[in-house]
Design a protein around this motif. Structure first.
Motif, PDB file in Angstrom:
ATOM      1  N   ASP A   1      31.251  47.433  38.186  1.00 42.34           N
ATOM      2  CA  ASP A   1      32.224  46.796  39.063  1.00 42.34           C
ATOM      3  C   ASP A   1      32.457  45.353  38.625  1.00 42.34           C
ATOM      4  O   ASP A   1      33.588  44.887  38.526  1.00 42.34           O
ATOM      5  CB  ASP A   1      31.679  46.826  40.495  1.00 42.34           C
ATOM      6  CG  ASP A   1      32.791  46.918  41.505  1.00 42.34           C
ATOM      7  OD1 ASP A   1      33.700  47.746  41.311  1.00 42.34           O
ATOM      8  OD2 ASP A   1      32.748  46.163  42.482  1.00 42.34           O
ATOM      9  N   GLN A   2      31.343  44.681  38.352  1.00 48.30           N
ATOM     10  CA  GLN A   2      31.431  43.283  37.918  1.00 48.30           C
ATOM     11  C   GLN A   2      32.147  43.204  36.563  1.00 48.30           C
ATOM     12  O   GLN A   2      32.986  42.327  36.348  1.00 48.30           O
ATOM     13  CB  GLN A   2      30.012  42.705  37.814  1.00 48.30           C
ATOM     14  CG  GLN A   2      29.962  41.205  37.591  1.00 48.30           C
ATOM     15  CD  GLN A   2      30.450  40.425  38.792  1.00 48.30           C
ATOM     16  OE1 GLN A   2      30.600  40.973  39.879  1.00 48.30           O
ATOM     17  NE2 GLN A   2      30.745  39.161  38.605  1.00 48.30           N
TER      18      GLN A   2
ATOM     19  N   THR B   1      42.221  49.062  33.360  1.00 45.69           N
ATOM     20  CA  THR B   1      41.258  48.421  34.262  1.00 45.69           C
ATOM     21  C   THR B   1      41.493  48.858  35.695  1.00 45.69           C
ATOM     22  O   THR B   1      40.551  49.082  36.465  1.00 45.69           O
ATOM     23  CB  THR B   1      41.388  46.896  34.143  1.00 45.69           C
ATOM     24  OG1 THR B   1      41.247  46.523  32.782  1.00 45.69           O
ATOM     25  CG2 THR B   1      40.320  46.199  34.955  1.00 45.69           C
ATOM     26  N   GLU B   2      42.792  48.983  36.050  1.00 53.01           N
ATOM     27  CA  GLU B   2      43.102  49.455  37.404  1.00 53.01           C
ATOM     28  C   GLU B   2      42.573  50.865  37.613  1.00 53.01           C
ATOM     29  O   GLU B   2      41.969  51.174  38.650  1.00 53.01           O
ATOM     30  CB  GLU B   2      44.616  49.426  37.634  1.00 53.01           C
ATOM     31  CG  GLU B   2      45.146  48.028  37.885  1.00 53.01           C
ATOM     32  CD  GLU B   2      46.648  48.032  38.056  1.00 53.01           C
ATOM     33  OE1 GLU B   2      47.236  49.130  38.113  1.00 53.01           O
ATOM     34  OE2 GLU B   2      47.229  46.946  38.141  1.00 53.01           O
TER      35      GLU B   2
ATOM     36  N   THR C   1      34.265  45.345  35.376  1.00 52.20           N
ATOM     37  CA  THR C   1      35.688  45.649  35.596  1.00 52.20           C
ATOM     38  C   THR C   1      36.411  44.414  36.122  1.00 52.20           C
ATOM     39  O   THR C   1      37.538  44.106  35.720  1.00 52.20           O
ATOM     40  CB  THR C   1      35.822  46.798  36.602  1.00 52.20           C
ATOM     41  OG1 THR C   1      35.080  47.907  36.126  1.00 52.20           O
ATOM     42  CG2 THR C   1      37.272  47.190  36.771  1.00 52.20           C
ATOM     43  N   GLN C   2      35.708  43.723  37.023  1.00 44.04           N
ATOM     44  CA  GLN C   2      36.328  42.507  37.572  1.00 44.04           C
ATOM     45  C   GLN C   2      36.523  41.455  36.472  1.00 44.04           C
ATOM     46  O   GLN C   2      37.559  40.787  36.411  1.00 44.04           O
ATOM     47  CB  GLN C   2      35.445  41.939  38.688  1.00 44.04           C
ATOM     48  CG  GLN C   2      36.171  40.896  39.493  1.00 44.04           C
ATOM     49  CD  GLN C   2      35.220  40.069  40.320  1.00 44.04           C
ATOM     50  OE1 GLN C   2      35.481  38.924  40.572  1.00 44.04           O
ATOM     51  NE2 GLN C   2      34.118  40.643  40.749  1.00 44.04           N
ATOM     52  N   GLN C   3      35.510  41.346  35.592  1.00 41.12           N
ATOM     53  CA  GLN C   3      35.639  40.415  34.475  1.00 41.12           C
ATOM     54  C   GLN C   3      36.807  40.823  33.586  1.00 41.12           C
ATOM     55  O   GLN C   3      37.579  39.978  33.121  1.00 41.12           O
ATOM     56  CB  GLN C   3      34.347  40.400  33.654  1.00 41.12           C
ATOM     57  CG  GLN C   3      33.214  39.674  34.357  1.00 41.12           C
ATOM     58  CD  GLN C   3      31.911  39.792  33.588  1.00 41.12           C
ATOM     59  OE1 GLN C   3      31.819  40.569  32.657  1.00 41.12           O
ATOM     60  NE2 GLN C   3      30.920  39.034  33.997  1.00 41.12           N
TER      61      GLN C   3
ATOM     62  N   ALA D   1      39.407  42.445  34.547  1.00 41.20           N
ATOM     63  CA  ALA D   1      40.651  42.130  35.269  1.00 41.20           C
ATOM     64  C   ALA D   1      40.984  40.655  35.133  1.00 41.20           C
ATOM     65  O   ALA D   1      42.140  40.281  34.905  1.00 41.20           O
ATOM     66  CB  ALA D   1      40.510  42.509  36.739  1.00 41.20           C
ATOM     67  N   ALA D   2      39.937  39.816  35.252  1.00 40.78           N
ATOM     68  CA  ALA D   2      40.170  38.374  35.114  1.00 40.78           C
ATOM     69  C   ALA D   2      40.639  38.050  33.702  1.00 40.78           C
ATOM     70  O   ALA D   2      41.558  37.252  33.492  1.00 40.78           O
ATOM     71  CB  ALA D   2      38.885  37.622  35.437  1.00 40.78           C
TER      72      ALA D   2
ATOM     73  N   LEU E   1      35.963  53.808  39.721  1.00 47.11           N
ATOM     74  CA  LEU E   1      34.694  53.219  40.171  1.00 47.11           C
ATOM     75  C   LEU E   1      34.587  53.252  41.693  1.00 47.11           C
ATOM     76  O   LEU E   1      33.539  53.541  42.260  1.00 47.11           O
ATOM     77  CB  LEU E   1      34.594  51.772  39.690  1.00 47.11           C
ATOM     78  CG  LEU E   1      33.899  51.574  38.354  1.00 47.11           C
ATOM     79  CD1 LEU E   1      33.938  50.111  37.973  1.00 47.11           C
ATOM     80  CD2 LEU E   1      32.447  52.031  38.447  1.00 47.11           C
ATOM     81  N   GLY E   2      35.739  52.965  42.342  1.00 44.17           N
ATOM     82  CA  GLY E   2      35.732  53.000  43.803  1.00 44.17           C
ATOM     83  C   GLY E   2      35.411  54.392  44.317  1.00 44.17           C
ATOM     84  O   GLY E   2      34.583  54.562  45.218  1.00 44.17           O
TER      85      GLY E   2
ATOM     86  N   ALA F   1      38.920  50.744  37.910  1.00 47.12           N
ATOM     87  CA  ALA F   1      38.526  50.258  39.236  1.00 47.12           C
ATOM     88  C   ALA F   1      38.678  51.348  40.276  1.00 47.12           C
ATOM     89  O   ALA F   1      37.824  51.520  41.158  1.00 47.12           O
ATOM     90  CB  ALA F   1      39.375  49.044  39.610  1.00 47.12           C
ATOM     91  N   ASP F   2      39.792  52.115  40.158  1.00 50.63           N
ATOM     92  CA  ASP F   2      40.000  53.237  41.076  1.00 50.63           C
ATOM     93  C   ASP F   2      38.857  54.229  40.980  1.00 50.63           C
ATOM     94  O   ASP F   2      38.274  54.647  41.988  1.00 50.63           O
ATOM     95  CB  ASP F   2      41.316  53.949  40.727  1.00 50.63           C
ATOM     96  CG  ASP F   2      42.473  53.327  41.460  1.00 50.63           C
ATOM     97  OD1 ASP F   2      42.197  52.459  42.313  1.00 50.63           O
ATOM     98  OD2 ASP F   2      43.617  53.704  41.189  1.00 50.63           O
TER      99      ASP F   2
END
Lengths: 124, 504
Positions: free
Chosen positions: B417-418, B231-232, B420-422, B424-425, B238-239, B235-236
């Protein structure tokens, strides 16, 4: 003048996402990897942050300990603290509130909700 | 003293006799006074006689009353008292008189009868109790002997039970009673062994489950840690992707704007080219008009050259004529010379002008040719500008489509992004839950390992050790907070009613 936000979260993904969201809204961001690191960053920051966003479940020092530690410092006594966590239980909310938290946001967060909450607690 | 005796010691008969004796003495005294008064002078004889008769009647009445009291009150009381004394002495078969009387004697008699009957019953019961007591005494002896033997057996049994329970309490579920108990206690032995079997079986299953759970929770922790790292990375990426897309978006927007500007410029160039073509046509017309005018000027110059030639001839003739005239024509000759000179100069100028006009005509023709070529070139330029304008419009349209595509890409990135955040959560929750499960499993394994069930102890220890070793393989995973907080939140956030911002 740009506002500074201190992020305290053990998840690098969440820190990165928060940073992207906040920097996109013209905030300056400083992050910490757990509660202990958060207290050290809070002490070192000059000027003090305008708001703090913290997770609850973290190694070394959790969010409750961090909030209580921040509230115990002169510079952290009046800074708004938003809790950003996956937790939803009323008991944990009450505990965070008693520790001195200003608000509670559930992960995963909506950027608009987070920014609206920040705007509300620290003003535009 | 005498009164006390009368009240406490005298019998009823004696009390009645004394009372009536006093009454009788009083009546006798009154009689005596009445007899004496017969001899007194102040009383009449009739009165005295009457008094004596009254006193005698009183004495008789007292006596009769005494007899009546003796027979109705004293005699029944004495007989009942005697019967009571006999009953008290144990003579329970004595008859009790006055049983059918309704006065106090009757009531007393019936009460005494009831009391006697109760005494008879008590006596019977007492005798039966005595008999039973004697029988019990005999039985007691037998029971004592049996009890001694039973106590011996019981002590042995209790000793065995204590031993078995101690083995159980020490966690040894392998213990069983192998020797049979006495028949009356055999069921207990069977039940104990069955219970121990069931405990051992249950704990064996728990042990197996603990091993499975320990292994599973460690694997979940590892998977969660892997998911966290992925996920990290996501996220990277994706950024970075978002940054690149943002840059591309900016470029495309600039391109679209430049294409728009170029399209406007091309439109302007096309219009100017069209205007230039018109100007060229006007210039060509003007050139042709200049050419025509030059030809007319040449014609005029021809006339002027002819006039100059004729003038020169006339001037020459005039000079000849002036010479003929001599001195008189000298002045005329001068004029004629001047006219001739002017005619020559005029002819020379006309010739020069003609040459110039000729040159101008050639240049005008050349100019017309050039202007015509310019018009042709401008037409080509206009056509090319049209083509360029169409190409730029196409570029502009493509840039617009690219911008729209980039908007969709940006939306997709936001959605990712959302997500990925989910993730991560969810990783946070899963990691905490798996660590909590590992800790609970460890506690359960420790609790279960206190029991010995064959070689299961070793299995539990091995499972616990395996869990520890697996946990050590992913040190980056978050530790369980020391305050013992346990995550209980559901993995899925979609059904949560707490989404959003909650102000304290």
């Amino acid at each position: 003048m740009e506002k500074t936000i201190l992020i305290v979260d053990d998840s690098r993904t969440m820190r990165d996402m928060l940073r992207r969201t906040l920097e996109g809204a013209a905030y300056l961001v400083v992050d910490a990897v757990d509660g202990q690191d958060g207290l050290e960053k809070l002490e070192a920051m000059n000027p003090a942050p305008d708001a703090i966003i913290t997770d609850i479940n973290m190694p070394r020092m959790d969010g409750y300990g961090f909030i209580e530690g921040a509230r115990g410092k002169d510079r952290g006594r009046h800074i708004p603290v938003l809790v950003l966590t996956t937790e939803t239980s009323a008991e944990k909310k009450t505990r965070a509130k008693n520790a001195g938290a200003t608000g509670w946001i559930v992960k995963p967060f909506e950027a608009s909700v987070l920014l609206s909450a920040l705007k509300r607690v620290i003003g535009s | 003293m005498s009164l006390s005796w009368l009240r406490t010691a005298a019998s009823v008969r004696r009390k009645i006799n004394i009372i009536f004796g006093i009454l009788f003495a009083t009546a006798l005294l009154q009689l005596s006074v009445s007899v004496i008064s017969v001899f007194a002078p102040v009383y009449s004889h009739w009165v005295s006689t009457t008094a004596i008769c009254g006193s005698l009647f009183q004495i008789v009445t007292i006596f009769v009353t005494l007899m009546l009291a003796m027979s109705t009150v004293v005699a029944p009381l004495e007989k009942i008292t005697a019967a009571t004394e006999k009953i008290a002495a144990g003579r329970l078969d004595e008859p009790i008189p006055y049983h059918n009387y309704r006065d106090c004697s009757g009531r007393l008699s019936r009460a005494l009868t009831k009391f006697r009957n109760m005494s008879v019953e008590n006596t019977r019961v007492h005798e039966e109790a005595l008999a039973a007591s004697r029988a019990a005494e005999i039985s007691q002896k037998q029971l004592t002997e049996e009890s001694t033997q039973q106590r011996k057996w019981t002590e042995e049994l209790v000793g065995q039970l204590i031993f078995g329970m101690q083995r159980l309490s020490s966690g040894d579920l392998n213990f069983r009673y192998t020797e049979p108990f006495r028949p009356e206690f055999e069921q207990f032995r069977t039940d104990f062994n069955a219970t121990a079997d069931r405990f051992a079986d249950t704990l064996g299953r728990v042990t197996a489950s603990v091993s499975t759970i320990a292994s599973g929770s460690a694997e979940i922790a590892l998977a969660s840690d892997d998911l966290a790292r992925r996920t990290e990375r996501q996220a990277d990426n994706l950024g970075k992707t978002a940054g690149s897309v943002s840059t591309v978006t900016t470029g495309v927007q600039r391109t679209a704007q430049a294409a728009l500007d170029a399209r406007k410029a091309a439109g302007g160039a096309r219009e100017q080219a069209a205007e230039s073509s018109s100007v060229v046509q006007s210039a060509i017309s003007a050139m042709h008009e200049i050419e025509d005018s030059s030809k007319k000027v040449a014609d005029i110059l021809g006339v002027m050259d002819e006039i100059a030639f004729q003038t020169n001839l006339l001037a020459l003739n005039a000079g000849v004529e002036a010479a003929r005239a001599g001195d008189a024509g000298r002045g005329f000759a001068v004029v004629a010379t001047e006219v001739r000179s002017l005619a020559q100069r005029s002819a020379t100028s006309a010739k020069n002008i003609k040459e110039l006009i000729s040159l101008s005509g050639r240049q005008v023709s050349k100019g017309v040719s050039l202007v015509t070529q310019t018009g042709t070139a401008l037409s080509k330029i206009s056509a090319n500008v049209e083509t360029i304008s169409d190409l730029i419009a196409s570029i502009s349209s493509s840039a617009q489509e690219q911008a729209e595509s980039l908007t969709q890409i940006n939306a997709a990135i936001s959605e990712m992004d959302q997500t990925t955040q989910q993730n991560a959560a969810m990783v946070e929750e899963t990691t905490a839950a798996s660590h909590n499960l590992t800790r609970e499993t460890k506690d359960l394994a420790e609790a279960v390992s206190q029991f010995r069930i064959g070689d299961e102890v070793g299995k539990i220890a091995a499972a616990t050790q395996r869990t520890k070793s697996l946990a050590m393989k992913h040190p980056s995973a978050p530790e369980i907070p020391e305050n013992g907080e346990i995550r209980t939140g559901a993995v899925s956030r979609h059904a949560s009613s707490d989404d959003g911002w909650e102000d304290f």
